[in-house]
Design a protein around this motif. Sequence first.
Motif, PDB file in Angstrom:
ATOM      1  N   LEU A  92       0.778  -1.205   0.216  1.00 15.62           N
ATOM      2  CA  LEU A  92       0.113   0.194  -0.067  1.00 15.62           C
ATOM      3  C   LEU A  92       0.596   1.543   0.165  1.00 15.62           C
ATOM      4  N   ALA A  93       1.799   1.235   1.072  1.00 19.26           N
ATOM      5  CA  ALA A  93       2.454   2.604   0.441  1.00 19.26           C
ATOM      6  C   ALA A  93       3.613   2.432  -0.593  1.00 19.26           C
ATOM      7  N   ALA A  94       3.680   1.629  -1.298  1.00 18.45           N
ATOM      8  CA  ALA A  94       4.432   1.746  -2.249  1.00 18.45           C
ATOM      9  C   ALA A  94       3.602   2.405  -3.373  1.00 18.45           C
ATOM     10  N   ALA A  95       2.600   1.425  -3.308  1.00 19.11           N
ATOM     11  CA  ALA A  95       1.647   2.442  -4.205  1.00 19.11           C
ATOM     12  C   ALA A  95       1.412   3.731  -4.050  1.00 19.11           C
ATOM     13  N   SER A  96       1.324   4.281  -2.802  1.00 22.24           N
ATOM     14  CA  SER A  96       1.551   6.051  -2.780  1.00 22.24           C
ATOM     15  C   SER A  96       2.350   6.475  -2.873  1.00 22.24           C
ATOM     16  N   LEU A  97       3.442   5.871  -3.112  1.00 29.90           N
ATOM     17  CA  LEU A  97       4.658   6.568  -3.880  1.00 29.90           C
ATOM     18  C   LEU A  97       4.340   6.858  -4.883  1.00 29.90           C
ATOM     19  N   ARG A  98       4.078   5.685  -5.476  1.00 31.87           N
ATOM     20  CA  ARG A  98       4.314   5.487  -7.140  1.00 31.87           C
ATOM     21  C   ARG A  98       2.821   7.235  -7.350  1.00 31.87           C
ATOM     22  N   ALA A  99       1.506   6.981  -6.783  1.00 25.84           N
ATOM     23  CA  ALA A  99       0.693   8.141  -6.323  1.00 25.84           C
ATOM     24  C   ALA A  99       1.097   9.107  -7.034  1.00 25.84           C
ATOM     25  N   VAL A 100       2.152   9.896  -6.416  1.00 34.78           N
ATOM     26  CA  VAL A 100       2.985  10.732  -5.578  1.00 34.78           C
ATOM     27  C   VAL A 100       4.382  10.814  -6.377  1.00 34.78           C
ATOM     28  N   GLY A 101       4.351  10.070  -7.926  1.00 32.88           N
ATOM     29  CA  GLY A 101       5.656  10.014  -8.665  1.00 32.88           C
ATOM     30  C   GLY A 101       6.641   9.329  -8.744  1.00 32.88           C
ATOM     31  N   LEU A 102       6.796   8.936  -7.829  1.00 39.34           N
ATOM     32  CA  LEU A 102       7.864   7.445  -7.650  1.00 39.34           C
ATOM     33  C   LEU A 102       7.689   6.425  -8.356  1.00 39.34           C
ATOM     34  N   HIS A 103       7.721   7.104  -9.915  1.00 34.83           N
ATOM     35  CA  HIS A 103       6.984   5.692 -10.463  1.00 34.83           C
ATOM     36  C   HIS A 103       7.615   4.344 -10.257  1.00 34.83           C
ATOM     37  N   ARG A 104       8.986   3.809  -9.933  1.00 36.60           N
ATOM     38  CA  ARG A 104       9.594   2.804  -9.447  1.00 36.60           C
ATOM     39  C   ARG A 104       9.622   2.468  -8.196  1.00 36.60           C
ATOM     40  N   ALA A 105       8.430   2.966  -7.228  1.00 35.25           N
ATOM     41  CA  ALA A 105       8.160   2.559  -5.754  1.00 35.25           C
ATOM     42  C   ALA A 105       8.003   0.971  -6.042  1.00 35.25           C
ATOM     43  N   THR A 106       8.647   0.054  -5.137  1.00 39.61           N
ATOM     44  CA  THR A 106       7.716  -1.108  -4.687  1.00 39.61           C
ATOM     45  C   THR A 106       7.797  -1.551  -3.641  1.00 39.61           C
ATOM     46  N   ASP A 107       7.905  -3.030  -3.485  1.00 34.23           N
ATOM     47  CA  ASP A 107       8.014  -3.585  -1.550  1.00 34.23           C
ATOM     48  C   ASP A 107       8.266  -5.226  -1.588  1.00 34.23           C
ATOM     49  N   LEU A 108       8.988  -5.106  -1.218  1.00 34.98           N
ATOM     50  CA  LEU A 108       9.731  -6.630  -0.548  1.00 34.98           C
ATOM     51  C   LEU A 108       8.494  -7.852   0.094  1.00 34.98           C
ATOM     52  N   VAL A 109       8.596  -9.185  -0.976  1.00 33.77           N
ATOM     53  CA  VAL A 109       7.087  -9.798  -0.946  1.00 33.77           C
ATOM     54  C   VAL A 109       7.276 -10.276   0.251  1.00 33.77           C
ATOM     55  N   GLY A 110       6.618 -10.440   0.817  1.00 27.91           N
ATOM     56  CA  GLY A 110       7.150 -10.887   2.342  1.00 27.91           C
ATOM     57  C   GLY A 110       7.486 -10.438   3.131  1.00 27.91           C
ATOM     58  N   GLY A 111       7.444  -9.376   3.018  1.00 27.78           N
ATOM     59  CA  GLY A 111       8.184  -8.216   3.586  1.00 27.78           C
ATOM     60  C   GLY A 111       9.506  -8.720   4.712  1.00 27.78           C
ATOM     61  N   VAL A 112      10.111  -8.258   5.939  1.00 27.78           N
ATOM     62  CA  VAL A 112      11.170  -8.847   7.060  1.00 27.78           C
ATOM     63  C   VAL A 112      11.235 -10.051   7.551  1.00 27.78           C
ATOM     64  N   GLU A 113       9.988 -10.995   7.594  1.00 27.11           N
ATOM     65  CA  GLU A 113       9.530 -12.198   7.354  1.00 27.11           C
ATOM     66  C   GLU A 113      10.374 -13.115   6.074  1.00 27.11           C
ATOM     67  N   ALA A 114       9.958 -12.754   5.454  1.00 25.98           N
ATOM     68  CA  ALA A 114      10.913 -14.024   4.003  1.00 25.98           C
ATOM     69  C   ALA A 114      12.774 -12.636   3.774  1.00 25.98           C
ATOM     70  N   TRP A 115      12.533 -12.296   4.440  1.00 26.96           N
ATOM     71  CA  TRP A 115      14.008 -11.189   4.126  1.00 26.96           C
ATOM     72  C   TRP A 115      14.723 -12.347   5.061  1.00 26.96           C
ATOM     73  N   VAL A 116      14.480 -12.212   6.374  1.00 27.96           N
ATOM     74  CA  VAL A 116      15.246 -13.553   6.865  1.00 27.96           C
ATOM     75  C   VAL A 116      14.635 -15.349   7.276  1.00 27.96           C
ATOM     76  N   ALA A 117      13.640 -15.838   6.201  1.00 30.22           N
ATOM     77  CA  ALA A 117      13.424 -16.735   5.849  1.00 30.22           C
ATOM     78  C   ALA A 117      14.240 -16.909   4.747  1.00 30.22           C
ATOM     79  N   ALA A 118      14.269 -16.061   3.864  1.00 20.96           N
ATOM     80  CA  ALA A 118      15.536 -16.229   2.550  1.00 20.96           C
ATOM     81  C   ALA A 118      17.696 -15.996   2.885  1.00 20.96           C
TER      82      ALA A 118
END
Length: 131
Positions: A92-118
């Motif tokens: 949701l935050a990345a979509a909001s950043l895209r809406a204000v013009g940061l067209h490359r904004a994205t996010d980490l699939v699975g969040g920090v939980e996925a980061w640690v699991a990887a």
Amino acid sequence: MGVEEVLAAARAGARRLSAPEVAAAQADGALVVDTRTPAHRREQGEFPGALVIDRTVLEWRLDPTCPWRIPEASGPDLLVVVVCRHGYSSSLAAASLRAVGLHRATDLVGGVEAWVAAGFAVHRGPADVRS
């Protein structure tokens, strides 16, 4: 429309990143922004190299045209990767950043939980907190 539909709309057309892709993007200069609460950061650990920006001021700190932006908000082509605990509010935050013009904004699939699991590291601090 319910929250699942809002989430699906936020993710539509976005190229979300896996943990290894975030690590590579960060090494290439992407700005990683952690929007987790202080309690979640204490529990899970700090995301290495991330700027911590409270979700309530995220757009103001990252919009390159805003007088309250942080110095790292260099322009609309900046790759911003938002991380949260599980990868929901970050979408949701990345979509909001895209809406204000940061067209490359994205996010980490699975969040920090996925980061640690990887197998990627977190640390106990200090964090680079921006308010």
